[in-house]
Write a protein that holds these residues in place. Structure first.
Motif, PDB file in Angstrom:
ATOM      1  N   ASP A  31      -7.202 -12.023 -30.188  1.00 54.47           N
ATOM      2  CA  ASP A  31      -7.384 -11.721 -28.691  1.00 54.47           C
ATOM      3  C   ASP A  31      -8.739 -11.984 -28.444  1.00 54.47           C
ATOM      4  OD1 ASP A  31      -4.854 -10.776 -28.790  1.00 54.47           O
ATOM      5  OD2 ASP A  31      -5.420  -8.495 -29.128  1.00 54.47           O
ATOM      6  N   VAL A  32      -9.836 -11.647 -29.152  1.00 54.70           N
ATOM      7  CA  VAL A  32     -11.215 -12.063 -29.023  1.00 54.70           C
ATOM      8  C   VAL A  32     -11.337 -13.450 -28.775  1.00 54.70           C
ATOM      9  CG1 VAL A  32     -13.497 -12.122 -29.920  1.00 54.70           C
ATOM     10  CG2 VAL A  32     -12.117 -10.069 -30.098  1.00 54.70           C
ATOM     11  N   ILE A  33     -10.827 -14.358 -29.383  1.00 57.53           N
ATOM     12  CA  ILE A  33     -10.819 -15.748 -29.297  1.00 57.53           C
ATOM     13  C   ILE A  33      -9.963 -16.449 -28.340  1.00 57.53           C
ATOM     14  CG2 ILE A  33     -10.382 -17.942 -30.413  1.00 57.53           C
ATOM     15  CD1 ILE A  33     -12.689 -16.403 -31.776  1.00 57.53           C
ATOM     16  N   LYS A  34      -9.037 -15.617 -27.871  1.00 60.85           N
ATOM     17  CA  LYS A  34      -8.436 -16.139 -26.647  1.00 60.85           C
ATOM     18  C   LYS A  34      -8.870 -15.711 -25.606  1.00 60.85           C
ATOM     19  CE  LYS A  34      -3.757 -15.757 -24.580  1.00 60.85           C
ATOM     20  NZ  LYS A  34      -2.265 -14.921 -24.907  1.00 60.85           N
ATOM     21  N   THR A  35      -9.324 -14.431 -25.377  1.00 56.99           N
ATOM     22  CA  THR A  35      -9.992 -13.974 -24.304  1.00 56.99           C
ATOM     23  C   THR A  35     -11.235 -14.493 -23.996  1.00 56.99           C
ATOM     24  OG1 THR A  35      -8.885 -11.829 -24.477  1.00 56.99           O
ATOM     25  CG2 THR A  35     -10.659 -11.850 -22.876  1.00 56.99           C
ATOM     26  N   ALA A  36     -12.140 -14.877 -25.105  1.00 59.12           N
ATOM     27  CA  ALA A  36     -13.324 -15.560 -24.797  1.00 59.12           C
ATOM     28  C   ALA A  36     -13.188 -16.851 -24.319  1.00 59.12           C
ATOM     29  CB  ALA A  36     -13.947 -15.637 -26.423  1.00 59.12           C
ATOM     30  N   LEU A  37     -12.139 -17.591 -24.907  1.00 58.41           N
ATOM     31  CA  LEU A  37     -12.020 -19.089 -24.194  1.00 58.41           C
ATOM     32  C   LEU A  37     -11.572 -19.061 -22.756  1.00 58.41           C
ATOM     33  CD1 LEU A  37     -10.206 -20.662 -27.479  1.00 58.41           C
ATOM     34  CD2 LEU A  37     -12.638 -20.858 -26.455  1.00 58.41           C
ATOM     35  N   HIS A  38     -10.973 -18.061 -22.386  1.00 60.64           N
ATOM     36  CA  HIS A  38     -10.408 -17.855 -21.005  1.00 60.64           C
ATOM     37  C   HIS A  38     -11.448 -17.545 -20.051  1.00 60.64           C
ATOM     38  CE1 HIS A  38      -8.949 -15.726 -17.373  1.00 60.64           C
ATOM     39  NE2 HIS A  38      -7.715 -16.799 -17.576  1.00 60.64           N
ATOM     40  N   GLY A  39     -12.402 -16.691 -20.642  1.00 59.55           N
ATOM     41  CA  GLY A  39     -13.657 -16.534 -19.884  1.00 59.55           C
ATOM     42  C   GLY A  39     -14.603 -17.349 -19.557  1.00 59.55           C
ATOM     43  N   LEU A  40     -14.971 -18.205 -20.811  1.00 59.97           N
ATOM     44  CA  LEU A  40     -15.570 -19.659 -20.832  1.00 59.97           C
ATOM     45  C   LEU A  40     -15.001 -20.555 -19.761  1.00 59.97           C
ATOM     46  CD1 LEU A  40     -16.599 -19.758 -24.535  1.00 59.97           C
ATOM     47  CD2 LEU A  40     -17.844 -18.941 -22.787  1.00 59.97           C
ATOM     48  N   ASN A  41     -13.821 -20.578 -19.835  1.00 64.07           N
ATOM     49  CA  ASN A  41     -13.414 -21.750 -18.927  1.00 64.07           C
ATOM     50  C   ASN A  41     -13.222 -21.166 -17.354  1.00 64.07           C
ATOM     51  OD1 ASN A  41     -12.807 -23.854 -20.641  1.00 64.07           O
ATOM     52  ND2 ASN A  41     -11.008 -22.620 -21.550  1.00 64.07           N
ATOM     53  N   ASN A  42     -13.097 -19.797 -17.230  1.00 66.12           N
ATOM     54  CA  ASN A  42     -12.803 -19.532 -15.824  1.00 66.12           C
ATOM     55  C   ASN A  42     -13.770 -18.872 -15.227  1.00 66.12           C
ATOM     56  OD1 ASN A  42      -9.835 -20.096 -15.192  1.00 66.12           O
ATOM     57  ND2 ASN A  42      -9.950 -19.430 -17.213  1.00 66.12           N
ATOM     58  N   GLU A  43     -15.080 -18.032 -16.093  1.00 66.74           N
ATOM     59  CA  GLU A  43     -16.041 -17.573 -15.345  1.00 66.74           C
ATOM     60  C   GLU A  43     -17.421 -17.873 -16.173  1.00 66.74           C
ATOM     61  OE1 GLU A  43     -15.985 -13.218 -14.663  1.00 66.74           O
ATOM     62  OE2 GLU A  43     -13.806 -13.283 -14.843  1.00 66.74           O
ATOM     63  N   SER A  44     -17.376 -19.047 -16.071  1.00 64.92           N
ATOM     64  CA  SER A  44     -18.657 -19.872 -16.811  1.00 64.92           C
ATOM     65  C   SER A  44     -19.977 -19.374 -16.192  1.00 64.92           C
ATOM     66  CB  SER A  44     -18.501 -21.549 -16.801  1.00 64.92           C
ATOM     67  OG  SER A  44     -18.440 -21.925 -15.364  1.00 64.92           O
ATOM     68  N   ASP A  45     -20.118 -19.266 -14.870  1.00 63.49           N
ATOM     69  CA  ASP A  45     -21.491 -18.593 -14.164  1.00 63.49           C
ATOM     70  C   ASP A  45     -21.733 -17.560 -15.032  1.00 63.49           C
ATOM     71  OD1 ASP A  45     -21.719 -20.976 -12.682  1.00 63.49           O
ATOM     72  OD2 ASP A  45     -20.858 -20.201 -10.992  1.00 63.49           O
ATOM     73  N   ARG A  46     -20.845 -16.412 -15.127  1.00 64.55           N
ATOM     74  CA  ARG A  46     -21.339 -15.346 -15.750  1.00 64.55           C
ATOM     75  C   ARG A  46     -21.581 -15.268 -17.089  1.00 64.55           C
ATOM     76  NH1 ARG A  46     -16.696 -10.287 -16.044  1.00 64.55           N
ATOM     77  NH2 ARG A  46     -17.789  -8.849 -17.476  1.00 64.55           N
ATOM     78  N   LEU A  47     -20.891 -16.157 -17.948  1.00 66.63           N
ATOM     79  CA  LEU A  47     -21.063 -15.901 -19.409  1.00 66.63           C
ATOM     80  C   LEU A  47     -21.994 -17.054 -19.942  1.00 66.63           C
ATOM     81  CD1 LEU A  47     -17.264 -15.656 -20.289  1.00 66.63           C
ATOM     82  CD2 LEU A  47     -18.939 -13.915 -20.379  1.00 66.63           C
ATOM     83  N   PHE A  48     -22.114 -18.014 -19.102  1.00 65.60           N
ATOM     84  CA  PHE A  48     -23.253 -19.013 -19.536  1.00 65.60           C
ATOM     85  C   PHE A  48     -24.592 -18.695 -18.711  1.00 65.60           C
ATOM     86  CE2 PHE A  48     -19.692 -21.624 -20.732  1.00 65.60           C
ATOM     87  CZ  PHE A  48     -19.988 -21.988 -22.110  1.00 65.60           C
ATOM     88  N   HIS A  49     -24.592 -17.571 -18.046  1.00 67.91           N
ATOM     89  CA  HIS A  49     -25.919 -17.112 -17.340  1.00 67.91           C
ATOM     90  C   HIS A  49     -27.235 -17.366 -17.958  1.00 67.91           C
ATOM     91  CE1 HIS A  49     -28.079 -15.218 -13.916  1.00 67.91           C
ATOM     92  NE2 HIS A  49     -28.487 -14.381 -14.885  1.00 67.91           N
ATOM     93  N   THR A  50     -27.249 -17.180 -19.152  1.00 66.44           N
ATOM     94  CA  THR A  50     -28.558 -17.197 -19.795  1.00 66.44           C
ATOM     95  C   THR A  50     -28.601 -18.651 -20.715  1.00 66.44           C
ATOM     96  OG1 THR A  50     -27.829 -15.712 -21.587  1.00 66.44           O
ATOM     97  CG2 THR A  50     -28.943 -14.730 -19.723  1.00 66.44           C
ATOM     98  N   CYS A  51     -27.943 -19.464 -20.601  1.00 61.22           N
ATOM     99  CA  CYS A  51     -27.643 -20.532 -21.627  1.00 61.22           C
ATOM    100  C   CYS A  51     -29.072 -21.477 -21.627  1.00 61.22           C
ATOM    101  CB  CYS A  51     -26.413 -21.182 -21.307  1.00 61.22           C
ATOM    102  SG  CYS A  51     -26.409 -22.331 -19.781  1.00 61.22           S
ATOM    103  N   ASN A  52     -29.070 -22.177 -22.586  1.00 60.56           N
ATOM    104  CA  ASN A  52     -30.255 -23.039 -22.712  1.00 60.56           C
ATOM    105  C   ASN A  52     -30.030 -24.420 -21.895  1.00 60.56           C
ATOM    106  OD1 ASN A  52     -28.427 -24.948 -23.974  1.00 60.56           O
ATOM    107  ND2 ASN A  52     -28.939 -24.160 -26.154  1.00 60.56           N
ATOM    108  N   PRO A  53     -31.206 -25.152 -21.509  1.00 56.49           N
ATOM    109  CA  PRO A  53     -31.105 -26.186 -20.508  1.00 56.49           C
ATOM    110  C   PRO A  53     -30.022 -27.145 -21.048  1.00 56.49           C
ATOM    111  CG  PRO A  53     -33.554 -25.545 -20.957  1.00 56.49           C
ATOM    112  CD  PRO A  53     -32.496 -24.876 -22.030  1.00 56.49           C
ATOM    113  N   GLU A  54     -29.963 -27.442 -22.325  1.00 54.30           N
ATOM    114  CA  GLU A  54     -28.912 -28.404 -22.820  1.00 54.30           C
ATOM    115  C   GLU A  54     -27.760 -28.004 -22.205  1.00 54.30           C
ATOM    116  OE1 GLU A  54     -27.619 -30.877 -26.564  1.00 54.30           O
ATOM    117  OE2 GLU A  54     -28.465 -28.866 -26.961  1.00 54.30           O
TER     118      GLU A  54
END
Length: 676
Positions: free
Chosen positions: A222-245
Motif C-alpha cells: 500500500d505504501v508503494i502504490k499510494t506513494a506512486l499515485h501521489g508522485l504522479n498526481n500531486e507532484s507539486d506537493r510531494l516534490f516541493h523541496t526537491c533538488n534543482p536537478e
C-alpha cells in the motif's frame, strides 16, 4: 529515571506489538529507535524476543542493516562482519542465531523467521534503474521489492517516515515508470516526511505505541502504490523541496506533456548522373533533413554535393520540397558542399541537372514526410585543427592577396612587405538529433573550409567533406545521416597538410576527410542532448550590386542567371535562418570570408551560430571590404572574376543576417547566448 519513565519487559512489549495489529505469521520490516521505547529489561534483546512471540515461527522479522555509502569511506563490505549503521535493534537482529542477511554493500537487510531466506537471497542479482547506490540496491527482485510483493508490514518504531527506507524502492519504481520521457531521468528527490503526511492523509497508516515510542504501521504494498499515485498526481506537493536537478526534470516532463516533441526525419541518396561526363571516383549525394516544430511548422535542410547552386537552381529544389513535404519555401535551406569535383558547375551548368536534383528532392522529401519521429537535440562547438588554413595574406601597404600557386598572388610578395596571414578558423559547430531510443538520426557540422582537397583529380567525387560524412555515418550507425556544411570559408582551404603547390588528389581528400571525421566524432561523443527545444525560421530578402567590370565576364558564361546579373547589375540575395534550439543556421548565398562570418556570429542571440556559405544561391566571393584589391586573385585574376559584387556586399549580407537572427531569436525561448 523520573516519574514518567517506566521499564518495559518482554511480555509488555509483546502486548503493545499485538495492540498495533501485528499477529502470528506476519512479515514485518522494522525501522527503529530503541531510545524512544524507554528502558528495556533485562536488555534490548527482549524486544526481539517480544516480536518473535507475536509473529511466531511462521512469521518473519526484517530490519534494514544499511552501511550508507553517502556517509564516507568504509572498509570493504563483509556480509558476516560489517556492522549495521541503522541502530541497536538492527545489530541485534543481524547477530541473532539463524539470522540471514542479504548481500549488498550499502542496502542489505537482515531477517529472522520462516521467509528469511526468500527475502534475503539474490540481492546481488537485483536490477532496475540506477540509483545513487547503483541499480541493485533498491531495484526489482531486491529484498525491498519482495517485501512489497508480500505486502509486508512496515513498522516505524519511534522514528518518522524520513527513516522509511522502503520509500527508496518507490523512487526506483517511479524512475523506471518515467524512463524514456527525457534523455536522462534523475533519481526522484521527493521529501519523505511530506510523503509520510500524504500516506497518512490517504488512510494508509495506523498509529499506536510500543513502550514510550510512537509507532506508525502500514502495508509495504500500500505504501508503494499510494506513494506512486501521489508522485504522479500531486507532484507539486510531494516534490516541493526537491533538488534543482529533479525540479528541472519535472519542468521538462510537463513541457513535453503540454506541447509534445519536435519531430524529424533524414535521408541520403545518390544524385550521380546516369551518364556522367567523366569517371566517378566516389558517388555524389543529396542529404536531406525534415524538421517539424511542436506547433506543426516545418523546415528543411538540403545538402548537395555540388560546387554551388545559383539562386534559381536552388529555388527549383526548394519548391520541390514545398510540394512534397509542405515546407514553406522561406523555411528551406539548400546548401552546396562546394566540391570542386562534382558534376554540374554553377557558371557552366549541365542542362537538366537542376531538374534532376529537384525531382530527387521531391521524391525523397515525400518519403521522409511520412516517417517523422520524435527527437531530442543537442549542440556544442569544438575544434578541428590541422585541416583548414587561411590563405589570405595582408600586406603592410593595405592590400590583401590570396596565397595561391601559379597565379599572381602572395607567394611572389617579399616577406618584409607582408603584415600578417588572416586568422585561421578551426571551430566546428555541431548539432545532434537523436531518436528517443538514443540512436542518432542526424548530425550537422558546420566547418569553414573549401571542400577542395581532391580538386586535381580527374574523377568526379564528393571530396573530403564526403569522406568525413561517410565515416561519421558508418560510425554512428545505419540510421544516421551526417551533414557537413561549408561555413564562412571564402578565405580558407584544406592545404595545411601539404606544401604550397602540392597535389590535391583523391588520396589527399581521403587523408583530410579522415582527420576531419576524427575531430567530429570526438565532438559528437561529447554533445549533451536536450529534450525540450523549438524549431524556428526567418528570412530576409535583399539585393546586392554587381561590379561594373564584371558584366563582360558574366555575359560569356553559359548560365542564364549570371547573364541576367550582368544585365541588371543586381543579384538576389536571400538570407535564411533555421534555428534548432540554441543552434542557428544562417544561410548566406555567397562564399563568405571568415571575418564577416565572425561578425554575424558575434552579434547572434543564439548559443551557437553556423554561418553557412553557398546556401540558396551564389553571388561569388564576399570578403570584408579591405580584402578587395585589383590584381588579386579574388578581385581581378580569377578566370571569371570570382568577386561578382561590389565592395561592401559583406556589410549588406551581415545586416540581413542580423535582422533574420533577431526576428527568429525573439520568437525562440532557446535563443539566449550561453557560449560562443
Amino acid at each position: 529515571m523520573n516519574g514518567t519513565d517506566a521499564t518495559f519487559g518482554r511480555e509488555r512489549l509483546a502486548e503493545d506489538i499485538r495492540g498495533l495489529g501485528l499477529e502470528r505469521g506476519d512479515v514485518v520490516l522494522v525501522h527503529s529507535s530503541l531510545k524512544a521505547v524507554g528502558w528495556i529489561e533485562p536488555n534490548p534483546s527482549a524486544i526481539v524476543k517480544a516480536f518473535r512471540d507475536v509473529l511466531g515461527p511462521e512469521g518473519t522479522l526484517v530490519v534494514p542493516t544499511l552501511v550508507p555509502a553517502l556517509r564516507g569511506l568504509r572498509p570493504l563490505f563483509d556480509l558476516r562482519e560489517s556492522p549495521s549503521e541503522m541502530g541497536t535493534l538492527t545489530e541485534i537482529v543481524r547477530k541473532w542465531p539463524g539470522a540471514l542477511r542479504s548481500n549488498h554493500p550499502t542496502h542489505s537487510v537482515a531477517a529472522i523467521g520462516r521467509l528469511a531466506a526468500s527475502i534475503t537471497t539474490g540481492h546481488g542479482q537485483a536490477h532496475g534503474p540506477n540509483s545513487p547506490w547503483g541499480p541493485k540496491a533498491l531495484g526489482f527482485d531486491s529484498p525491498w521489492d519482495r517485501l512489497r510483493e508480500l505486502n509486508a508490514w512496515v513498522l516505524l518504531l519511534g522514528v518518522g517516515f524520513n527513516r522509511c527506507t522502503i520509500l527508496h524502492h518507490a523512487q526506483a519504481r517511479y524512475k523506471r515508470e518515467h524512463l524514456g520521457i527525457t534523455k536522462d531521468t534523475p533519481w526522484p528527490d521527493f521529501d519523505f516526511t511530506l510523503m509520510g503526511e500524504y500516506l497518512e492523509s490517504a488512510g494508509s497508516v495506523c498509529t499506536g505505541n510500543i513502550g514510550n515510542a510512537t509507532c506508525k504501521l502500514a502495508r509495504a504494498g500500500d505504501v508503494i502504490k499510494t506513494a506512486l499515485h501521489g508522485l504522479n498526481n500531486e507532484s507539486d506537493r510531494l516534490f516541493h523541496t526537491c533538488n534543482p536537478e529533479t525540479r528541472h526534470w519535472l519542468d521538462q516532463v510537463r513541457e513535453i506533456e503540454r506541447t509534445g516533441r519536435p519531430r524529424a526525419a533524414a535521408f541520403r541518396t545518390d544524385v550521380t548522373p546516369t551518364k556522367p561526363s567523366r569517371p566517378v571516383g566516389r558517388p555524389l549525394n543529396m542529404r536531406g533533413l525534415l524538421l517539424e516544430d511542436v506547433g506543426g511548422e516545418r523546415a528543411a535542410l538540403v545538402l548537395v554535393d555540388h560546387v554551388g547552386l545559383a539562386h534559381g537552381e536552388a529555388m527549383l529544389v526548394r519548391k520541390a520540397v514545398e510540394r512534397a513535404a509542405n515546407v514553406p519555401v522561406d523555411s528551406v535551406l539548400v546548401v552546396a558542399t562546394h566540391t570542386h569535383s562534382g558534376y554540374s558547375y554553377c557558371f557552366w551548368p549541365e542542362a537538366g541537372y537542376d531538374e534532376h536534383l529537384s525531382a530527387i528532392a521531391e521524391r525523397e522529401f515525400r518519403a521522409v514526410a511520412g516517417r517523422l519521429e520524435p527527437v531530442r537535440g543537442g549542440w556544442r562547438t569544438a575544434s578541428a585543427p590541422g585541416v583548414a588554413r587561411c590563405r589570405h595574406i595582408y600586406l603592410k601597404d593595405g592590400r590583401a592577396y590570396t596565397e595561391r600557386w601559379a597565379m599572381p598572388s602572395a607567394w611572389h610578395i617579399p616577406d618584409d612587405q607582408k603584415l600578417r596571414r588572416g586568422q585561421s578558423e578551426d571551430e566546428i559547430r555541431v548539432l545532434v538529433l537523436e531518436r528517443l531510443d538514443g540512436s542518432r538520426l542526424a548530425t550537422v557540422a558546420d566547418f569553414g573550409c573549401h571542400n577542395s582537397a581532391g580538386m586535381n583529380s580527374t574523377e568526379m567525387h564528393d571530396d573530403f567533406f564526403g569522406v568525413a560524412m561517410e565515416l561519421i555515418e558508418a560510425s554512428e550507425g545505419p540510421g544516421c545521416v551526417a551533414f557537413i556544411t561549408p561555413g564562412a570559408q571564402g578565405d580558407h582551404d584544406p592545404t595545411v597538410m601539404i606544401q604550397l603547390g602540392g597535389v590535391r588528389d583523391m588520396e589527399y581528400a581521403a587523408r583530410v576527410g579522415r582527420r576531419l571525421a576524427g575531430h567530429l566524432l570526438a565532438a559528437l561523443s561529447e554533445v549533451a542532448v536536450r529534450d525540450v527545444f523549438r524549431v524556428r525560421t526567418s528570412a530576409d530578402r535583399t539585393q546586392v550590386k554587381v561590379r561594373d567590370d564584371w558584366p563582360p565576364q558574366g555575359t560569356r558564361l553559359e548560365s542564364r542567371e549570371f547573364a541576367a546579373y550582368s544585365k541588371d547589375r543586381i543579384a538576389p540575395a536571400e538570407v535564411i535562418v533555421l534555428a534548432i534550439g540554441g543552434y542557428a543556421m544562417v544561410g548566406i548565398p555567397a562564399e563568405l570570408f571568415a571575418t564577416p562570418g565572425w561578425r554575424i556570429r558575434s552579434h547572434s542571440p543564439f548559443e551557437i551560430t553556423a554561418v553557412m556559405s553557398l546556401t540558396n544561391g551564389l553571388v561569388g566571393y564576399v570578403p570584408e571590404a579591405d580584402a578587395y584589391f585589383p590584381g588579386s586573385y579574388i578581385y581581378g585574376v580569377h578566370p571569371h572574376l570570382a568577386a561578382i559584387t561590389v565592395p561592401g556586399t559583406d556589410e549588406t549580407l551581415v545586416a540581413a543576417a542580423g535582422r533574420a537572427l533577431d526576428r527568429v531569436g525573439r520568437r525562440s525561448p532557446d535563443a539566449a547566448r550561453t557560449g560562443s
